[in-house]
Design a protein around this motif. Sequence first.
Motif, PDB file in Angstrom:
ATOM      1  N   GLU A  80       0.816  -1.231   0.002  1.00  0.00           N
ATOM      2  CA  GLU A  80       0.089   0.027   0.005  1.00  0.00           C
ATOM      3  C   GLU A  80       0.918   1.139  -0.098  1.00  0.00           C
ATOM      4  OE1 GLU A  80      -0.085  -2.676   2.277  1.00  0.00           O
ATOM      5  OE2 GLU A  80      -0.968  -2.012   4.143  1.00  0.00           O
ATOM      6  N   ALA A 136       2.179   1.745  -3.469  1.00  0.00           N
ATOM      7  CA  ALA A 136       0.984   2.446  -4.407  1.00  0.00           C
ATOM      8  C   ALA A 136       0.717   3.823  -4.220  1.00  0.00           C
ATOM      9  CB  ALA A 136       0.072   1.561  -4.132  1.00  0.00           C
ATOM     10  N   PHE A 175     -12.229  -6.756  -8.768  1.00  0.00           N
ATOM     11  CA  PHE A 175     -12.951  -7.473  -7.772  1.00  0.00           C
ATOM     12  C   PHE A 175     -14.612  -7.773  -8.269  1.00  0.00           C
ATOM     13  CE2 PHE A 175     -10.196  -4.138  -6.189  1.00  0.00           C
ATOM     14  CZ  PHE A 175      -9.339  -4.993  -5.298  1.00  0.00           C
ATOM     15  N   ILE A 219     -12.321   2.322  -6.239  1.00  0.00           N
ATOM     16  CA  ILE A 219     -11.117   1.840  -5.489  1.00  0.00           C
ATOM     17  C   ILE A 219      -9.648   2.351  -5.902  1.00  0.00           C
ATOM     18  CG2 ILE A 219      -9.847  -0.387  -4.735  1.00  0.00           C
ATOM     19  CD1 ILE A 219     -12.140  -0.629  -3.382  1.00  0.00           C
ATOM     20  N   MET A 237      -6.778   6.690  -2.733  1.00  0.00           N
ATOM     21  CA  MET A 237      -5.769   7.317  -2.038  1.00  0.00           C
ATOM     22  C   MET A 237      -5.744   8.945  -2.537  1.00  0.00           C
ATOM     23  SD  MET A 237      -2.632   4.685  -3.111  1.00  0.00           S
ATOM     24  CE  MET A 237      -3.071   4.725  -4.890  1.00  0.00           C
ATOM     25  N   GLN A 261     -13.892  -0.823   0.355  1.00  0.00           N
ATOM     26  CA  GLN A 261     -12.611  -1.154   0.523  1.00  0.00           C
ATOM     27  C   GLN A 261     -12.703  -2.601   1.161  1.00  0.00           C
ATOM     28  OE1 GLN A 261      -9.951   1.287   2.329  1.00  0.00           O
ATOM     29  NE2 GLN A 261     -11.001   3.107   1.498  1.00  0.00           N
ATOM     30  N   ARG A 314     -14.809  -5.013   1.278  1.00  0.00           N
ATOM     31  CA  ARG A 314     -15.339  -5.916   0.217  1.00  0.00           C
ATOM     32  C   ARG A 314     -14.210  -6.164  -0.644  1.00  0.00           C
ATOM     33  NH1 ARG A 314     -20.082  -3.158  -1.990  1.00  0.00           N
ATOM     34  NH2 ARG A 314     -20.476  -4.730  -3.168  1.00  0.00           N
ATOM     35  N   ALA A 315     -13.713  -5.438  -1.088  1.00  0.00           N
ATOM     36  CA  ALA A 315     -12.354  -5.458  -2.053  1.00  0.00           C
ATOM     37  C   ALA A 315     -11.480  -6.394  -1.240  1.00  0.00           C
ATOM     38  CB  ALA A 315     -11.953  -4.049  -2.608  1.00  0.00           C
ATOM     39  N   LYS A 359      -4.323  -8.899  -1.777  1.00  0.00           N
ATOM     40  CA  LYS A 359      -3.092  -8.337  -2.441  1.00  0.00           C
ATOM     41  C   LYS A 359      -3.636  -7.299  -3.458  1.00  0.00           C
ATOM     42  CE  LYS A 359      -0.054 -12.527  -2.135  1.00  0.00           C
ATOM     43  NZ  LYS A 359       0.320 -13.726  -2.581  1.00  0.00           N
ATOM     44  N   MET A 360      -4.606  -7.511  -4.013  1.00  0.00           N
ATOM     45  CA  MET A 360      -4.860  -6.512  -5.255  1.00  0.00           C
ATOM     46  C   MET A 360      -5.397  -5.274  -4.378  1.00  0.00           C
ATOM     47  SD  MET A 360      -4.842  -5.802  -8.334  1.00  0.00           S
ATOM     48  CE  MET A 360      -4.422  -4.244  -8.615  1.00  0.00           C
ATOM     49  N   ALA A 361      -5.888  -5.216  -3.418  1.00  0.00           N
ATOM     50  CA  ALA A 361      -6.528  -4.276  -2.884  1.00  0.00           C
ATOM     51  C   ALA A 361      -5.315  -3.498  -2.287  1.00  0.00           C
ATOM     52  CB  ALA A 361      -7.619  -4.643  -1.749  1.00  0.00           C
ATOM     53  N   ARG A 362      -4.640  -4.001  -1.667  1.00  0.00           N
ATOM     54  CA  ARG A 362      -3.151  -3.366  -1.074  1.00  0.00           C
ATOM     55  C   ARG A 362      -2.475  -2.690  -2.362  1.00  0.00           C
ATOM     56  NH1 ARG A 362       0.074  -6.745   3.076  1.00  0.00           N
ATOM     57  NH2 ARG A 362       0.778  -4.775   3.628  1.00  0.00           N
ATOM     58  N   MET A 363      -2.181  -3.363  -3.378  1.00  0.00           N
ATOM     59  CA  MET A 363      -1.585  -2.633  -4.637  1.00  0.00           C
ATOM     60  C   MET A 363      -2.219  -1.508  -5.110  1.00  0.00           C
ATOM     61  SD  MET A 363       0.202  -5.727  -6.731  1.00  0.00           S
ATOM     62  CE  MET A 363      -0.726  -7.008  -6.655  1.00  0.00           C
ATOM     63  N   LEU A 364      -3.723  -1.165  -4.757  1.00  0.00           N
ATOM     64  CA  LEU A 364      -4.209  -0.136  -4.974  1.00  0.00           C
ATOM     65  C   LEU A 364      -4.411   1.037  -3.929  1.00  0.00           C
ATOM     66  CD1 LEU A 364      -7.186  -1.829  -7.063  1.00  0.00           C
ATOM     67  CD2 LEU A 364      -5.522   0.016  -7.974  1.00  0.00           C
ATOM     68  N   GLY A 365      -3.676   0.552  -3.007  1.00  0.00           N
ATOM     69  CA  GLY A 365      -3.424   1.726  -1.813  1.00  0.00           C
ATOM     70  C   GLY A 365      -4.498   1.356  -0.753  1.00  0.00           C
ATOM     71  N   VAL A 366      -5.077   0.165  -0.564  1.00  0.00           N
ATOM     72  CA  VAL A 366      -5.986  -0.099   0.680  1.00  0.00           C
ATOM     73  C   VAL A 366      -5.049  -0.529   1.780  1.00  0.00           C
ATOM     74  CG1 VAL A 366      -7.612  -1.738   1.501  1.00  0.00           C
ATOM     75  CG2 VAL A 366      -8.015  -0.796  -0.785  1.00  0.00           C
ATOM     76  N   ARG A 367      -5.269   0.333   3.065  1.00  0.00           N
ATOM     77  CA  ARG A 367      -4.235  -0.170   3.978  1.00  0.00           C
ATOM     78  C   ARG A 367      -4.684  -1.302   4.704  1.00  0.00           C
ATOM     79  NH1 ARG A 367      -0.594   3.721   4.533  1.00  0.00           N
ATOM     80  NH2 ARG A 367      -1.384   6.082   4.259  1.00  0.00           N
ATOM     81  N   ALA A 368      -3.844  -2.286   4.641  1.00  0.00           N
ATOM     82  CA  ALA A 368      -4.133  -3.654   5.572  1.00  0.00           C
ATOM     83  C   ALA A 368      -4.393  -3.557   6.859  1.00  0.00           C
ATOM     84  CB  ALA A 368      -3.070  -4.773   5.143  1.00  0.00           C
ATOM     85  N   ASN A 369      -3.618  -2.654   7.379  1.00  0.00           N
ATOM     86  CA  ASN A 369      -3.944  -2.476   9.087  1.00  0.00           C
ATOM     87  C   ASN A 369      -5.311  -1.931   9.104  1.00  0.00           C
ATOM     88  OD1 ASN A 369      -1.556  -3.719   9.783  1.00  0.00           O
ATOM     89  ND2 ASN A 369      -0.515  -1.520   9.979  1.00  0.00           N
TER      90      ASN A 369
END
Lengths: 250, 305
Positions: free
Chosen positions: A74, A77, A91, A102, A106, B176, B178-179, B185-195
């Motif tokens: 993240e 990105a 998705f 999505i 950011m 976010q 649901r994604a 992994k894909m969500a994180r690559m788009l900037g969704v923060r895992a934490n």
Amino acid sequence: MTALLKIDGITVHYSRLAAVRNVSVEVGEGEIVCIVGPNGAGKSTTLLTISGILSPTEGTVTFGSKNITGANPENVARMGISQVPEGRHVFTVLNVEENLRIGTLMRRDRSEIEKDFKMVLDMFPVLAERRRQPAGKLSGGEQQMLVIGRALLTRPKLMTIDEPSLGLAPKIVDRVYEVLTDLRNRMGLTLLIVEQSSERALKAADRIYVLRSGQIQLSGNAKDLRDGEKVKQAYFGFSDAAKHVGEVAF
Amino acid sequence: MGYIIQVIVDALSLGSLYALAALGIGLLFGVLRLINFAHGDFITLGAYALIVPAYGPDAIRFIADFHPVALIICTILVVVAIALLSELLVFRPLRYASAATLMVGSFALSFVIQNLIIMIYSGRPKSLNLWSDLTAIKFDVGGVDIALLPLLIIGVTMVLMVLLVLFLKHTPWGVQMRAAAEDFKMARMLGVRANFVISLAFVLSGALAAVVSLLFEAQLGILMFRMGTPLMVFAFIATVIGGMGSLVGSVVGGMSVGIVSSILQAGLPSEIRGYRDVFVFGLVILVLLLRPQGIVLSRATRERV
């Protein structure tokens, strides 16, 4: 030319097996660079290492002036690298618009987001038509357009794409490359593309790297390699030098 | 007639509690692939939060005496804090471990919480009446008195389910989540923060657990250090027969288990009524034999077909 992305001597292991060894790749600002190579050469591994999904055991990845080796996906990105990984990864539970939204999460520049949204929908009219449909219902080509559009909406400085042509009809592949080249020409987007087909790569790229058995076999300007002979040798490993490297790798 | 209505109300209210608990488990499973066996202990802690932490035999009322609105908010805050703390101390270090390791981690957490309760509050059950009006107020329906509480449980559950759906479908955070649940992994690559997404799932799960705590305590009138465990077990079964990874499945599963238990409770001859759960679990095995993927197919299962 200043290097926007600099991969310096990375080695990446899957448990004990090295998938790439001592790979160095540079991408200059506004360049289209292609990494070509056969199946299992380590192309996807290289891209996943840039985006922080994998960590190299050796070497560094530098983006602009920042060392991003081992950073979170993240955070990578958020620094401006948008990856379109292999296999499209829409998705499926979200509709087309939500998928695209999505891509904007950011960003805070509302009016610019709406402008980019319109640009993406103009670029791929089929996405506008299917805005409210679940992304899982789209065809392969439409899904590829969706993930490229979604990646664009992050407003990346660098976009990496893993095999944009995989599983798509040649006509659609032409369209995808047309869009990508157009993005570079109009917006100065920097692109790092992984491609199996060396012809495609030689047509689209400014520079190419040939990766086989986890190592860079050849690199150079696409212009100079256009006849394709050297690339084929490096790709398939027929030349003596490449054969030697191949033996070392195994 | 009245008797049947009584059974229906009981069935729906028990099913609602199970469904709420199952949703708490299902949310975490969706995002983290964690089967959180400590969820029942979150529920227990919500009930214990109502009294002063003391070892003595009697329950000294604390949050339990607050104005209902403050009471609900405080309980939710306590359980959410515990859920977030669990995430930070137990599940974050295990983030990249296998689902089995995560599950074992949740077992360990469950033991720790139960023993902490024994250390702080003692292991003896304590009686604690919460909102006794709710059970005292009754409506006469066809000659049978129906208390307000089970109706409230059903109503609260429906409202929470609607709110959850609205949140997941129509807010950026929900989208976010649901994604991330589909492709982290894909969500994180788009900037969704895992934490952030994982913490959010723990917050929602904790809040749902807190609501279950209050409704369950109002019904039970007693505090026990393992009071949440049976709820967790039934809720887990509910998520399994409903279809792991599907929130609709969690609700359907929870309702089914609750309704079947209540009907068995009402319908079984009194000599074997004590063995009701044997029949419930027997039916669960039957459902799993006939439909191993669960009643509601989740995305992941559907794609393989």
